[in-house]
Design a protein around this motif. Structure first.
Motif, PDB file in Angstrom:
ATOM      1  N   THR A  20       0.835  -1.198   0.000  1.00 20.85           N
ATOM      2  CA  THR A  20       0.000   0.000   0.000  1.00 20.85           C
ATOM      3  C   THR A  20       0.870   1.248   0.000  1.00 20.85           C
ATOM      4  OG1 THR A  20      -0.108  -0.039   2.418  1.00 20.85           O
ATOM      5  CG2 THR A  20      -1.862  -1.168   1.209  1.00 20.85           C
ATOM      6  N   GLY A  21       0.257   2.365  -0.343  1.00 23.45           N
ATOM      7  CA  GLY A  21       0.969   3.632  -0.337  1.00 23.45           C
ATOM      8  C   GLY A  21       1.087   4.205   1.060  1.00 23.45           C
ATOM      9  N   ALA A  22       2.001   5.139   1.220  1.00 26.90           N
ATOM     10  CA  ALA A  22       2.166   5.822   2.497  1.00 26.90           C
ATOM     11  C   ALA A  22       1.094   6.899   2.625  1.00 26.90           C
ATOM     12  CB  ALA A  22       3.555   6.447   2.585  1.00 26.90           C
ATOM     13  N   ARG A  23       0.448   6.920   3.768  1.00 21.60           N
ATOM     14  CA  ARG A  23      -0.626   7.887   3.998  1.00 21.60           C
ATOM     15  C   ARG A  23      -0.026   9.205   4.470  1.00 21.60           C
ATOM     16  NH1 ARG A  23      -5.882   6.825   4.460  1.00 21.60           N
ATOM     17  NH2 ARG A  23      -5.465   4.602   4.758  1.00 21.60           N
ATOM     18  N   LEU A  24      -0.333  10.302   3.770  1.00 23.52           N
ATOM     19  CA  LEU A  24       0.176  11.605   4.153  1.00 23.52           C
ATOM     20  C   LEU A  24      -0.608  12.149   5.337  1.00 23.52           C
ATOM     21  CD1 LEU A  24       0.725  13.368   0.697  1.00 23.52           C
ATOM     22  CD2 LEU A  24       2.300  11.952   2.005  1.00 23.52           C
ATOM     23  N   ILE A  25       0.100  12.792   6.243  1.00 19.94           N
ATOM     24  CA  ILE A  25      -0.543  13.426   7.396  1.00 19.94           C
ATOM     25  C   ILE A  25      -1.271  14.678   6.906  1.00 19.94           C
ATOM     26  CG2 ILE A  25      -0.066  14.603   9.595  1.00 19.94           C
ATOM     27  CD1 ILE A  25       2.387  12.696   9.813  1.00 19.94           C
ATOM     28  N   PRO A  26      -2.504  14.906   7.356  1.00 14.55           N
ATOM     29  CA  PRO A  26      -3.251  16.073   6.872  1.00 14.55           C
ATOM     30  C   PRO A  26      -2.623  17.389   7.323  1.00 14.55           C
ATOM     31  CG  PRO A  26      -4.407  14.998   8.671  1.00 14.55           C
ATOM     32  CD  PRO A  26      -3.266  14.093   8.310  1.00 14.55           C
ATOM     33  N   ARG A  27      -3.202  18.476   6.863  1.00 15.92           N
ATOM     34  CA  ARG A  27      -2.687  19.804   7.224  1.00 15.92           C
ATOM     35  C   ARG A  27      -2.993  20.102   8.689  1.00 15.92           C
ATOM     36  NH1 ARG A  27      -4.210  20.240   1.954  1.00 15.92           N
ATOM     37  NH2 ARG A  27      -2.667  21.128   0.546  1.00 15.92           N
ATOM     38  N   ILE A  28      -2.024  19.870   9.552  1.00 18.71           N
ATOM     39  CA  ILE A  28      -2.181  20.111  10.979  1.00 18.71           C
ATOM     40  C   ILE A  28      -0.994  20.925  11.480  1.00 18.71           C
ATOM     41  CG2 ILE A  28      -3.525  18.002  11.397  1.00 18.71           C
ATOM     42  CD1 ILE A  28      -0.912  16.732  12.461  1.00 18.71           C
ATOM     43  N   THR A  29      -1.175  21.544  12.628  1.00 18.86           N
ATOM     44  CA  THR A  29      -0.073  22.249  13.285  1.00 18.86           C
ATOM     45  C   THR A  29       0.411  21.409  14.456  1.00 18.86           C
ATOM     46  OG1 THR A  29      -1.682  23.473  14.617  1.00 18.86           O
ATOM     47  CG2 THR A  29      -0.866  24.536  12.616  1.00 18.86           C
ATOM     48  N   ILE A  30       1.724  21.287  14.546  1.00 21.41           N
ATOM     49  CA  ILE A  30       2.348  20.485  15.601  1.00 21.41           C
ATOM     50  C   ILE A  30       3.354  21.362  16.327  1.00 21.41           C
ATOM     51  CG2 ILE A  30       3.644  18.392  16.134  1.00 21.41           C
ATOM     52  CD1 ILE A  30       2.792  17.316  13.372  1.00 21.41           C
ATOM     53  N   GLN A  31       3.296  21.369  17.643  1.00 23.48           N
ATOM     54  CA  GLN A  31       4.274  22.084  18.460  1.00 23.48           C
ATOM     55  C   GLN A  31       4.900  21.108  19.440  1.00 23.48           C
ATOM     56  OE1 GLN A  31       2.495  25.576  20.196  1.00 23.48           O
ATOM     57  NE2 GLN A  31       2.111  26.539  18.209  1.00 23.48           N
ATOM     58  N   ALA A  32       6.216  21.082  19.459  1.00 16.79           N
ATOM     59  CA  ALA A  32       6.953  20.159  20.329  1.00 16.79           C
ATOM     60  C   ALA A  32       7.728  20.951  21.373  1.00 16.79           C
ATOM     61  CB  ALA A  32       7.895  19.294  19.497  1.00 16.79           C
ATOM     62  N   PHE A  33       7.667  20.510  22.629  1.00 18.26           N
ATOM     63  CA  PHE A  33       8.395  21.141  23.737  1.00 18.26           C
ATOM     64  C   PHE A  33       9.407  20.126  24.272  1.00 18.26           C
ATOM     65  CE2 PHE A  33       4.552  23.495  23.263  1.00 18.26           C
ATOM     66  CZ  PHE A  33       4.863  24.800  23.617  1.00 18.26           C
ATOM     67  N   CYS A  34      10.666  20.430  24.033  1.00 16.87           N
ATOM     68  CA  CYS A  34      11.729  19.476  24.343  1.00 16.87           C
ATOM     69  C   CYS A  34      12.602  19.980  25.488  1.00 16.87           C
ATOM     70  CB  CYS A  34      12.591  19.228  23.103  1.00 16.87           C
ATOM     71  SG  CYS A  34      11.641  18.729  21.643  1.00 16.87           S
ATOM     72  N   GLU A  35      13.186  19.033  26.224  1.00 14.63           N
ATOM     73  CA  GLU A  35      14.097  19.373  27.321  1.00 14.63           C
ATOM     74  C   GLU A  35      15.553  19.327  26.886  1.00 14.63           C
ATOM     75  OE1 GLU A  35      13.218  16.683  30.468  1.00 14.63           O
ATOM     76  OE2 GLU A  35      11.385  17.734  31.089  1.00 14.63           O
ATOM     77  N   HIS A  36      15.838  18.538  25.859  1.00 13.17           N
ATOM     78  CA  HIS A  36      17.220  18.355  25.415  1.00 13.17           C
ATOM     79  C   HIS A  36      17.342  18.726  23.939  1.00 13.17           C
ATOM     80  CE1 HIS A  36      16.630  15.523  28.811  1.00 13.17           C
ATOM     81  NE2 HIS A  36      17.828  15.956  29.179  1.00 13.17           N
ATOM     82  N   SER A  37      18.504  19.248  23.576  1.00 18.57           N
ATOM     83  CA  SER A  37      18.728  19.655  22.183  1.00 18.57           C
ATOM     84  C   SER A  37      18.694  18.459  21.237  1.00 18.57           C
ATOM     85  CB  SER A  37      20.068  20.388  22.054  1.00 18.57           C
ATOM     86  OG  SER A  37      21.142  19.553  22.469  1.00 18.57           O
ATOM     87  N   GLN A  38      19.145  17.292  21.729  1.00 17.79           N
ATOM     88  CA  GLN A  38      19.132  16.099  20.874  1.00 17.79           C
ATOM     89  C   GLN A  38      17.703  15.706  20.508  1.00 17.79           C
ATOM     90  OE1 GLN A  38      20.645  16.448  23.770  1.00 17.79           O
ATOM     91  NE2 GLN A  38      22.704  15.542  23.789  1.00 17.79           N
ATOM     92  N   THR A  39      16.795  15.842  21.479  1.00 17.59           N
ATOM     93  CA  THR A  39      15.397  15.519  21.198  1.00 17.59           C
ATOM     94  C   THR A  39      14.805  16.513  20.205  1.00 17.59           C
ATOM     95  OG1 THR A  39      15.186  14.647  23.446  1.00 17.59           O
ATOM     96  CG2 THR A  39      13.151  15.082  22.240  1.00 17.59           C
ATOM     97  N   ALA A  40      15.143  17.791  20.356  1.00 16.45           N
ATOM     98  CA  ALA A  40      14.654  18.817  19.427  1.00 16.45           C
ATOM     99  C   ALA A  40      15.135  18.524  18.015  1.00 16.45           C
ATOM    100  CB  ALA A  40      15.116  20.194  19.888  1.00 16.45           C
ATOM    101  N   GLN A  41      16.391  18.134  17.880  1.00 18.06           N
ATOM    102  CA  GLN A  41      16.922  17.805  16.551  1.00 18.06           C
ATOM    103  C   GLN A  41      16.209  16.586  15.966  1.00 18.06           C
ATOM    104  OE1 GLN A  41      21.131  17.322  17.095  1.00 18.06           O
ATOM    105  NE2 GLN A  41      21.475  19.490  17.584  1.00 18.06           N
TER     106      GLN A  41
END
Length: 423
Positions: A20-41
């Motif tokens: 099957t094909g890969a399903r594209l994620i719809p138009r959404i906004t995502i915000q991530a709050f990270c504690e470490h720079s490695q996780t942010a990367q």
């Protein structure tokens, strides 16, 4: 006029399974709050996954506490991702405080450092959408997001396969149409061919079709839906449908980057295999299409200009899709009389692509097929190129190809086919 070869039984056999094909994620906004720079990367690298092409992702510092402070005075996005290093008994209380400042429709993924099944169950019961243990991969994060925003019980979507010529006249359309035919006849799967060359497309000619509607009507429709798409498609043969190009020069066709996106997504919902006949051009929509489809096949002739263009295409596709499969290579029209040619193995090594197939020059057979509006299998059922088209079709649909099949044609130099991992 029937397009079924006499050598192919008219009675349908059960359809073979394809990836099957890969399903594209719809138009959404995502915000991530990270504690470490490695996780942010790590989170930021997820945006390079083609499934995230529609999503808007931003990362922030501060982890769970940072998210709580931010949303006290700001609206929440569709999805929040928070990293936390708290102890298992402290996490539920902190998440309860976050819930107080979030909208009810916002979804939450927690990135944690504790591998505890009891904690996982408690978080899921409390309304957390997913708990991902660090360290992890960007692909795991994207897969978790995809599962969250795919409709429950959604049917698998069709696999998208794009064919693009390294140079005008290299035969990308001919290869695309014959591979689509092979998939339809050998796997008994429905195939939809999208002829995206509006001015000079040949899908109608190659299948001896002149339908009143086609891909131009689909792109220009103000409210395009599945019912309208089905009406615009023309049936070329058993299991083969077309959206033909208008092939007219009384106007120019200039498209925005995402103009084809909706039509391709609708096609995936109704057809197991969608073959895109992409014109030899470089525009924003061609670039975007190549970045978001499942498989890309570059069709080239064995000369220097094709080599240069194929190398440029290959490098660009790798940059556009760093986490996806690389482009595949088909060398077409090998053995043109008195033409100096680059050896296929050397060509593939220089382009840095897997050589999927080699098709010998045969002016009589290919010319007859083109003039009759037929596929090679209809004109010459035992022609050696038919086996190559079949092997290409097996590979791009994710099926294992028997080793013995590569020995049937003396001119073939195909690498052993490895089943492609599903995205």
């Amino acid at each position: 006029m029937s397009f079924l070869s006499k050598n192919v039984p008219v009675t349908d056999e059960p359809a073979a399974e394809v990836a099957t094909g890969a399903r594209l994620i719809p138009r959404i906004t995502i915000q991530a709050f990270c504690e470490h720079s490695q996780t942010a990367q790590l989170v930021e690298s997820a945006i390079h996954d083609r499934r995230m092409s529609k999503a808007a992702l931003t990362t922030h510092n501060g982890g769970l506490e940072g998210a709580i402070e931010t949303y006290k005075s700001n609206p929440t996005p569709n999805l929040i991702m928070v990293e936390t290093s708290l102890q298992p008994d402290e996490i539920p209380g902190a998440l309860a405080r976050l819930a107080e400042v979030c909208d009810a429709t916002t979804r939450l993924i927690v990135l944690g450092h504790v591998n505890d099944v009891v904690l996982y169950r408690e978080l899921i019961r409390s309304g957390v959408s997913e708990y991902i243990i660090l360290p992890t991969s960007a692909q795991s994060i994207v897969s978790a997001i995809t599962e969250l925003f795919a409709a429950e019980g959604a049917a698998p979507i069709g696999r998208t396969i794009g064919f693009v010529s390294a140079k005008g006249g290299a035969g990308g359309s001919t290869v695309a149409h014959n591979v689509a035919w092979a998939i339809s006849q050998y796997l008994r799967q429905d195939v939809l061919i999208l002829d995206m060359d509006f001015a000079f497309g040949t899908a109608g000619l190659n299948f001896n079709q002149d339908p009143p509607h086609g891909i131009a009507d689909a792109i220009n429709a103000s409210q395009m839906d599945q019912v309208m798409l089905d009406r615009l498609m023309s049936k070329a043969a058993n299991h083969v449908n077309l959206l033909t190009a208008p092939v007219m020069l009384d106007r120019t066709f200039d498209f925005a980057e995402r103009d084809f996106e909706h039509v391709i997504e609708l096609s995936q919902k109704s057809t197991p295999v969608v073959v895109l006949d992409i014109p030899h051009a470089w525009t924003s929509w061609v670039r975007h299409t190549l970045a978001t489809i499942d498989e890309i096949i570059i069709v080239a002739e064995p000369d220097l200009a094709n080599l240069r263009n194929a190398k440029n295409l290959s490098d660009t596709i790798k940059a556009l899709r760093p986490a996806e499969s690389e482009a595949l290579l088909v060398i077409n029209r090998i053995g043109v009389p008195r033409r100096p040619e680059i050896a296929p193995a050397e060509f593939a090594t220089s382009v840095e692509c897997k050589l999927l197939g080699q098709i010998a020059f045969d002016a009589a057979t290919f010319g007859t097929a083109a003039n009759n509006g037929q596929m090679i299998a209809e004109v010459a059922a035992n022609h050696r190129s038919n086996e190559i088209y079949r092997l290409i079709g097996m590979h791009v649909t994710g099926r294992n190809t028997p080793e013995r099949a590569t020995s049937k044609a003396s001119n073939l130099k195909l690498p052993s086919f490895l089943k492609r991992k599903r995205a």
